[in-house]
Design a protein around this motif. Structure first.
Motif, PDB file in Angstrom:
ATOM      1  N   GLN A  39      24.822   4.669 -11.878  1.00  0.00           N
ATOM      2  CA  GLN A  39      24.233   5.704 -12.496  1.00  0.00           C
ATOM      3  C   GLN A  39      23.216   6.442 -11.823  1.00  0.00           C
ATOM      4  OE1 GLN A  39      22.028   3.564 -15.758  1.00  0.00           O
ATOM      5  NE2 GLN A  39      23.898   3.527 -17.135  1.00  0.00           N
ATOM      6  N   ARG A  40      22.919   7.703 -12.410  1.00  0.00           N
ATOM      7  CA  ARG A  40      21.938   8.458 -11.757  1.00  0.00           C
ATOM      8  C   ARG A  40      20.634   7.802 -11.725  1.00  0.00           C
ATOM      9  NH1 ARG A  40      22.543  14.154 -13.905  1.00  0.00           N
ATOM     10  NH2 ARG A  40      24.543  14.208 -12.701  1.00  0.00           N
ATOM     11  N   GLU A  41      19.826   8.050 -10.580  1.00  0.00           N
ATOM     12  CA  GLU A  41      18.564   7.210 -10.606  1.00  0.00           C
ATOM     13  C   GLU A  41      17.573   8.432  -9.848  1.00  0.00           C
ATOM     14  OE1 GLU A  41      18.815   4.065  -7.941  1.00  0.00           O
ATOM     15  OE2 GLU A  41      19.672   4.989  -6.346  1.00  0.00           O
ATOM     16  N   LEU A  42      16.226   8.318 -10.416  1.00  0.00           N
ATOM     17  CA  LEU A  42      15.343   8.932  -9.886  1.00  0.00           C
ATOM     18  C   LEU A  42      14.810   8.424  -8.406  1.00  0.00           C
ATOM     19  CD1 LEU A  42      13.067  11.225 -10.122  1.00  0.00           C
ATOM     20  CD2 LEU A  42      11.695   9.389 -11.343  1.00  0.00           C
ATOM     21  N   VAL A  43      14.684   9.306  -7.484  1.00  0.00           N
ATOM     22  CA  VAL A  43      14.236   9.045  -6.179  1.00  0.00           C
ATOM     23  C   VAL A  43      12.985   9.409  -5.862  1.00  0.00           C
ATOM     24  CG1 VAL A  43      14.776   9.644  -3.664  1.00  0.00           C
ATOM     25  CG2 VAL A  43      16.676   9.534  -5.376  1.00  0.00           C
ATOM     26  N   TRP A  70      13.479  14.598  -7.775  1.00  0.00           N
ATOM     27  CA  TRP A  70      15.094  14.551  -6.992  1.00  0.00           C
ATOM     28  C   TRP A  70      15.541  13.321  -7.447  1.00  0.00           C
ATOM     29  CZ3 TRP A  70      17.825  17.706  -4.318  1.00  0.00           C
ATOM     30  CH2 TRP A  70      17.298  18.629  -3.605  1.00  0.00           C
ATOM     31  N   TYR A  71      16.937  13.391  -7.925  1.00  0.00           N
ATOM     32  CA  TYR A  71      17.847  12.282  -8.446  1.00  0.00           C
ATOM     33  C   TYR A  71      19.117  12.048  -7.437  1.00  0.00           C
ATOM     34  CZ  TYR A  71      15.058  13.298 -12.750  1.00  0.00           C
ATOM     35  OH  TYR A  71      14.160  13.558 -13.644  1.00  0.00           O
ATOM     36  N   ARG A  72      19.543  11.036  -7.387  1.00  0.00           N
ATOM     37  CA  ARG A  72      20.771  10.677  -6.650  1.00  0.00           C
ATOM     38  C   ARG A  72      21.787  10.038  -7.601  1.00  0.00           C
ATOM     39  NH1 ARG A  72      18.817   6.782  -1.789  1.00  0.00           N
ATOM     40  NH2 ARG A  72      18.893   4.843  -2.933  1.00  0.00           N
ATOM     41  N   GLN A  73      22.991  10.150  -7.350  1.00  0.00           N
ATOM     42  CA  GLN A  73      24.058   9.511  -8.001  1.00  0.00           C
ATOM     43  C   GLN A  73      24.959   8.888  -6.902  1.00  0.00           C
ATOM     44  OE1 GLN A  73      25.789  11.203 -11.374  1.00  0.00           O
ATOM     45  NE2 GLN A  73      26.636   9.216 -12.332  1.00  0.00           N
ATOM     46  N   ALA A  74      25.267   7.736  -6.610  1.00  0.00           N
ATOM     47  CA  ALA A  74      26.374   7.188  -5.903  1.00  0.00           C
ATOM     48  C   ALA A  74      27.638   6.851  -6.433  1.00  0.00           C
ATOM     49  CB  ALA A  74      25.690   5.648  -5.205  1.00  0.00           C
ATOM     50  N   PRO A  75      28.692   6.784  -5.885  1.00  0.00           N
ATOM     51  CA  PRO A  75      30.008   6.438  -6.924  1.00  0.00           C
ATOM     52  C   PRO A  75      29.822   5.400  -7.391  1.00  0.00           C
ATOM     53  CG  PRO A  75      30.293   7.383  -4.407  1.00  0.00           C
ATOM     54  CD  PRO A  75      28.873   7.033  -4.349  1.00  0.00           C
ATOM     55  N   GLY A  76      30.241   5.195  -8.672  1.00  0.00           N
ATOM     56  CA  GLY A  76      30.225   4.079  -9.510  1.00  0.00           C
ATOM     57  C   GLY A  76      28.830   3.722 -10.052  1.00  0.00           C
ATOM     58  N   GLN A  99      25.772  16.780  -1.369  1.00  0.00           N
ATOM     59  CA  GLN A  99      26.324  15.588  -1.020  1.00  0.00           C
ATOM     60  C   GLN A  99      25.582  15.018   0.246  1.00  0.00           C
ATOM     61  OE1 GLN A  99      28.850  13.234  -2.059  1.00  0.00           O
ATOM     62  NE2 GLN A  99      27.656  11.873  -0.734  1.00  0.00           N
ATOM     63  N   VAL A 100      24.883  13.834   0.378  1.00  0.00           N
ATOM     64  CA  VAL A 100      24.440  13.091   1.406  1.00  0.00           C
ATOM     65  C   VAL A 100      25.023  11.946   1.970  1.00  0.00           C
ATOM     66  CG1 VAL A 100      22.383  11.893   2.400  1.00  0.00           C
ATOM     67  CG2 VAL A 100      21.990  14.043   0.991  1.00  0.00           C
ATOM     68  N   ALA A 113      25.071   9.473  -1.512  1.00  0.00           N
ATOM     69  CA  ALA A 113      25.188   9.825  -2.566  1.00  0.00           C
ATOM     70  C   ALA A 113      25.047  11.261  -2.764  1.00  0.00           C
ATOM     71  CB  ALA A 113      23.704   9.139  -3.552  1.00  0.00           C
ATOM     72  N   VAL A 114      25.353  11.901  -4.103  1.00  0.00           N
ATOM     73  CA  VAL A 114      24.781  13.202  -4.460  1.00  0.00           C
ATOM     74  C   VAL A 114      23.608  13.331  -4.883  1.00  0.00           C
ATOM     75  CG1 VAL A 114      25.705  15.123  -5.749  1.00  0.00           C
ATOM     76  CG2 VAL A 114      27.474  13.516  -5.139  1.00  0.00           C
TER      77      VAL A 114
END
Length: 115
Positions: free
Chosen positions: A44-48, A36-42, A110-111, A91-92
């Motif tokens: 980079q996508r990161e591994l969760v 599972w990854y997430r990307q918040a506005p502005g 979206q969370v 994040a998404v």
């Protein structure tokens, strides 16, 4: 080609919980490690969190003790149980393989965590 569809996101207050699902259109039996990854506005996508076929898991430090990843190979689904949510978890969220050679990214879910 596997297609991944994420669901389960929503708006929740800080301290609340959500359970995300990642459904694969094809068999995930051959996918050894899914994350599972997430990307918040502005940002980079990161591994969760990640899980291997045999069930071993790994978590980013910022979610340890709060999130739990699991998979049901028979249902071609990976889950992310999120608890004690914080506004910074907003994040998404996406799922995909770990380690590169990614499948096409899905739309994510979206969370949003309100304070």
């Amino acid at each position: 080609q596997v297609q991944l569809v994420e669901s389960g996101g929503g708006l929740v207050q800080a301290g609340g919980s959500l359970r995300l699902s990642c459904a694969a259109s094809g068999s995930i039996f051959s996918i050894n490690a899914i994350g599972w990854y997430r990307q918040a506005p502005g940002k980079q996508r990161e591994l969760v969190a990640g899980i291997i076929y045999g069930g071993g898991t790994r978590y980013a430090d910022f979610v340890k003790g709060r999130f739990t990843i699991s998979r049901d190979n028979a249902k071609n689904t990976v889950y992310l149980q999120m608890s004690s949510l914080k506004p910074e978890d907003t994040a998404v969220y996406y799922c995909n393989k770990m380690g590169g050679s990614y499948y096409p990214w899905g739309r994510g879910t979206q969370v949003t965590v309100s304070s």
